[in-house]
Scaffold this active site. Structure first.
Site, PDB file in Angstrom:
ATOM      1  N   GLY A  29      10.130  -1.564   3.147  1.00 16.93           N
ATOM      2  CA  GLY A  29      11.189  -2.515   2.840  1.00 16.93           C
ATOM      3  C   GLY A  29      12.201  -2.630   3.963  1.00 16.93           C
ATOM      4  O   GLY A  29      13.176  -3.353   3.852  1.00 16.93           O
ATOM      5  N   CYS A  30      11.965  -1.892   5.035  1.00 16.77           N
ATOM      6  CA  CYS A  30      12.848  -1.946   6.200  1.00 16.77           C
ATOM      7  C   CYS A  30      12.149  -2.733   7.311  1.00 16.77           C
ATOM      8  O   CYS A  30      10.940  -2.612   7.484  1.00 16.77           O
ATOM      9  CB  CYS A  30      13.152  -0.539   6.707  1.00 16.77           C
ATOM     10  SG  CYS A  30      14.007   0.499   5.528  1.00 16.77           S
ATOM     11  N   ALA A  31      12.917  -3.509   8.040  1.00 19.41           N
ATOM     12  CA  ALA A  31      12.357  -4.262   9.156  1.00 19.41           C
ATOM     13  C   ALA A  31      11.947  -3.317  10.282  1.00 19.41           C
ATOM     14  O   ALA A  31      11.001  -3.579  11.011  1.00 19.41           O
ATOM     15  CB  ALA A  31      13.367  -5.289   9.665  1.00 19.41           C
ATOM     16  N   SER A  32      12.651  -2.211  10.407  1.00 20.03           N
ATOM     17  CA  SER A  32      12.364  -1.205  11.425  1.00 20.03           C
ATOM     18  C   SER A  32      11.490  -0.112  10.835  1.00 20.03           C
ATOM     19  O   SER A  32      11.298  -0.039   9.630  1.00 20.03           O
ATOM     20  CB  SER A  32      13.677  -0.572  11.907  1.00 20.03           C
ATOM     21  OG  SER A  32      14.583  -1.556  12.299  1.00 20.03           O
TER      22      SER A  32
END
Length: 136
Positions: A49-52
């Protein structure tokens, strides 16, 4: 309910009037953290759920909660450091009671993070709460 370490960050933010200075302060918090051991950067510690790329490694010892973490993005590493100051050292049963959104709002983060970063921050908070719930 905030730890003394988080209160220090709140005080620092009150002193730093410009958001760019605050942003740099968050990044510096992340740079000051020890990197997470590569052996702990595994699918089980990865936060989705994190872009990174983000990894959180929670530890519960003697009823106290803490976690280590890492990211490939400097600002996200800084956000991990902020979350560590909010949660590390709390009794594991208190972790789910923390109003993370309310505490982080004191820093004004909600107004200055992109939608992707905000979603990633929420995903990290959910992971922290889930792990704490499992260990109560």
């Amino acid at each position: 309910m905030a730890t003394p370490a988080f209160e220090e960050i709140v005080e620092d933010f009150e002193f730093l009037e410009d958001w760019e200075d605050r942003y740099r302060h968050v990044i510096e918090q992340g740079k000051a953290m020890e990197p997470l051991n590569d052996a702990l950067k595994v699918p089980a510690t990865k936060v989705h759920g994190c872009a990174s790329q983000v990894w959180l490694h929670p530890i519960v010892e003697n009823g106290a909660f803490r976690f280590d973490g890492d990211s490939d993005a400097l600002i996200v590493r800084g956000l991990i450091a902020v979350l560590r100051s909010l949660y590390n050292g709390l009794p594991v049963g208190d972790v789910p009671k923390v109003d993370a959104g309310g505490e982080l709002a004191r820093l004004g983060l909600n107004d200055h993070l992109s939608a992707q970063r905000s979603n990633g921050l929420r995903a990290m908070i959910e992971r922290i709460r889930d792990v704490a719930q499992e260990n109560v």
